[in-house]
Design an enzyme around this catalytic site. Structure first.
Site, PDB file in Angstrom:
ATOM      1  CE  LYS A 280      -3.661  -1.706   2.754  1.00 35.32           C
ATOM      2  NZ  LYS A 280      -5.189  -1.010   1.244  1.00 35.32           N
ATOM      3  NE  ARG A 354     -11.160 -10.040  -1.917  1.00 37.78           N
ATOM      4  CZ  ARG A 354     -11.258  -8.972  -2.811  1.00 37.78           C
ATOM      5  NH1 ARG A 354     -11.738  -9.226  -4.044  1.00 37.78           N
ATOM      6  NH2 ARG A 354     -11.220  -7.419  -2.852  1.00 37.78           N
TER       7      ARG A 354
HETATM    8  N1  BES Z   1      -7.889  -3.968   4.576  1.00 36.69           N
HETATM    9  C1  BES Z   1      -7.988  -4.049   3.180  1.00 36.69           C
HETATM   10  C2  BES Z   1      -9.559  -2.598   3.140  1.00 36.69           C
HETATM   11  C3  BES Z   1      -9.695  -1.206   3.754  1.00 36.69           C
HETATM   12  C4  BES Z   1      -9.176   0.213   3.276  1.00 36.69           C
HETATM   13  C5  BES Z   1     -10.302  -1.890   5.008  1.00 36.69           C
HETATM   14  C6  BES Z   1      -9.610   1.519   3.853  1.00 36.69           C
HETATM   15  C7  BES Z   1     -10.224  -0.334   6.184  1.00 36.69           C
HETATM   16  C8  BES Z   1      -9.872   0.699   4.740  1.00 36.69           C
HETATM   17  C9  BES Z   1      -8.057  -3.886   2.061  1.00 36.69           C
HETATM   18  O1  BES Z   1      -7.027  -5.194   2.747  1.00 36.69           O
HETATM   19  C10 BES Z   1      -7.885  -4.004   0.999  1.00 36.69           C
HETATM   20  O2  BES Z   1      -6.761  -3.711   0.745  1.00 36.69           O
HETATM   21  N2  BES Z   1      -8.505  -4.191  -0.537  1.00 36.69           N
HETATM   22  C11 BES Z   1      -7.887  -3.573  -1.233  1.00 36.69           C
HETATM   23  C12 BES Z   1      -8.702  -4.190  -2.280  1.00 36.69           C
HETATM   24  C13 BES Z   1      -8.240  -4.486  -3.654  1.00 36.69           C
HETATM   25  C14 BES Z   1      -6.823  -5.221  -4.307  1.00 36.69           C
HETATM   26  C15 BES Z   1      -9.356  -5.412  -4.608  1.00 36.69           C
HETATM   27  C16 BES Z   1      -8.932  -2.246  -1.271  1.00 36.69           C
HETATM   28  O3  BES Z   1      -9.889  -1.780  -1.005  1.00 36.69           O
HETATM   29  O4  BES Z   1      -7.844  -1.661  -2.319  1.00 36.69           O
HETATM   30 MN    MN Z   2      -5.148  -5.565   1.992  1.00 44.31          MN
END
Ligand code: BES
Ligand code: MN
Ligand code: ZN
Length: 504
Positions: A280, A354
């Site tokens: 990230k 997931r």
């Molecule tokens: N934990 C994150 C989602 C999240 C984002 C929680 C902001 C709280 C605040 C999750 O694991 C994630 O990174 N999701 C990705 C999915 C994508 C790679 C399909 C996302 O939302 O960008």
């Molecule tokens: Mn994630």
């Protein structure tokens, strides 16, 4: 929560009249905007204050220009009352019936505005006892474990609440509300505990301690046991970290062999989400300390169900892992086998939730539950669609709508969202049964829900509640919600359990 197990509950007592002398206490009194739009505040709250005292308070409020607007608080000295001071809190225009969350928020704002106060007495409880008690406890919630004397806030949480009420059953309601708010606070503590201190092994240990005190059956699988049993999702996500994953199972057996329903709870327990190799951006990565918010709420909920003796079986299945990049981490392009045998091509290691949840859902379905409630901070797309305060709820149509309605009643405000069949095509992989992300960027919240649906056993009524935004308050405090962990959706899940216990 270092010495005690769970958040320490304040003492809540019910009284039918104002205590004779309580000079250390603050009396919290609701006020509404005056009749005929004259703009002056009017004190409400039943038979506890005489007309003269009410007049005295109203004169002071008028002098200060306080009009009783929503969540407006005013601190007063009222010489004729034997309390330290009075705090009025505005409710807006008068109504015959008070929605619970209006009272809960007003109580929360009142509690947040007090510092260094140990005891409050309130007449808000005459309007809605449970909502007022919950709001006071949640509004006074503090997380100070990591503050040294240098910056420790002097305002500890409330120690004692005297709830004025003439209602029958007030005592029972006060006990229930205290238990619920304390469970929410316990979930908040978990979320607020930083990833330096809360990693899978420690999280599992604390969940176990809470479960054992509440009389739950507890089982913890460590990384070796997980690998042996084929939990490819949890192992795959966890293997980039030096702090190995866990799967915690907590069971409340309340049905006692009678016809009571069985409800499975599943919560995402990523103790920190860097994204893994699909790392990230740095800017708000620290928010990913909340990526175990679903797990926190699920643990708090099953413990609460046991404490309240719900006559149903509630079995929590909680996968815990830390998503880190390292030479042992899974790579984009890796293929893993989820528990139960479905193979997945991991195209993006940041879609890790997931992967651990699919394993947990399959395991949870082995208990043949009637209902399955899964909750997670699953997608940034949830906040894009619904904002930071409204969870998205997906799943079996009927149960989804029931959960959304109950969540609205609770003031956690989850909103029903669809799981369109056509999105499944986006999860096709050229090498495995499924890919963990879709190639296009639309409807990310729903795509994640569609992925999870593949793992729910036939015949189980299920929901997925995405709380990516709502689990963690990154902006300013509001109502009974301070900054940091919110405990959402603990109250929704517990209310659903009560509803299932009552109606099947
Ligand atoms: N934990 C994150 C989602 C999240 C984002 C929680 C902001 C709280 C605040 C999750 O694991 C994630 O990174 N999701 C990705 C999915 C994508 C790679 C399909 C996302 O939302 O960008
Ligand atoms: Mn994630
Ligand atoms: Zn995540």
């Amino acid at each position: 929560m270092s010495t005690e197990v769970g958040y320490p509950a304040p003492t809540v007592t019910v009284a039918t009249s104002l205590p004779k002398r309580a000079l250390g206490a603050v009396l919290i009194v609701p006020v509404v905007t005056g009749p005929d739009g004259d703009g002056s505040a009017t004190v409400v709250g039943g038979p506890f204050l005489d007309a003269e005292t009410i007049g005295e308070i109203q004169v002071s409020l008028r002098a200060l220009g306080a009009k009783g607007g929503p969540e407006q608080v005013t601190r007063l000295h009222v010489p004729s009352l034997a309390v330290g001071s009075v705090l009025t809190v505005g409710l807006g225009a008068d109504r015959d019936e008070w929605p619970a969350d209006v009272i809960r928020r007003a109580a929360g704002v009142a509690a947040r505005s007090l510092s260094g106060v140990e005891t409050v007495i309130t007449t808000l409880t005459e309007l809605h006892l449970e909502a007022a008690v919950e709001g006071l406890i949640l509004g006074s919630y503090r997380f100070t474990e990591f503050r040294s004397a240098k910056t420790a806030p002097k305002d500890a949480a409330l120690g004692k609440i005297v709830a004025l009420s003439t209602a029958t059953g007030a005592k029972r309601d006060a006990v229930r509300a205290t238990a619920i708010a304390t469970a929410v606070a316990t979930a908040r503590d978990f979320v607020n505990t930083p990833p330096s201190h809360l990693f899978p092994g420690e999280f599992a240990k604390r969940a176990k301690a809470l479960g054992e005190v509440a009389g739950l059956e507890v089982e913890v699988l460590d990384d070796k046991a997980l690998a042996k049993a084929g939990y490819g999702g949890i192992v795959g996500v966890g293997k980039g970290s030096s702090r190995p994953p866990r799967l915690v199972r907590l069971a409340h057996r309340g049905a006692k062999g009678k016809k009571g329903k069985t409800v499975a709870l599943v919560g995402k327990g990523i103790t920190f989400d860097t994204g893994g190799i699909s790392i990230k951006p740095a800017a708000s990565m620290h928010h990913m300390t909340s990526d175990m918010g679903g797990a926190a709420a699920v643990i708090a909920t099953v413990v609460l169900a046991a404490k309240q003796g719900l006559p149903i079986d509630v079995i929590a299945t909680v996968p815990m892992a830390e998503n880190m990049p390292s030479s042992t981490a899974q790579r984009p392009g890796d293929v893993l086998t989820q528990y139960g045998g479905i193979t997945v091509e991991v195209l993006n290691t940041d879609a890790e939730g997931r992967l651990i949840l699919a394993d947990a859902i399959v395991r949870a379905c082995e208990d043949e539950p009637d209902y399955l409630i899964e909750t997670s901070t699953l997608t940034g797309a949830q906040t894009v669609a619904l904002g930071a305060r409204i969870p998205g709820v997906m799943g079996s149509d009927e149960f989804r709508d029931r959960v959304a309605r109950i969540s609205q009643d609770e003031g956690e405000n989850a909103w029903a969202m669809p799981l369109p069949d056509e999105l499944k095509d986006d999860l096709k992989s050229s090498v495995a049964d499924l890919a963990n992300v879709s190639a296009q960027r639309f409807a990310g919240m729903l795509v994640a829900g569609v992925y999870l649906r593949e793992f729910v056993a036939d015949g189980v009524q299920w929901v997925h509640i995405d709380v990516a935004g709502p689990a963690y308050n990154a902006s300013g405090p509001w109502g009974y919600t301070g900054k940091g962990g919110t405990g959402v959706p603990t109250r929704t899940m517990y209310a659903v359990l009560e509803d299932i216990a009552a109606h099947g």
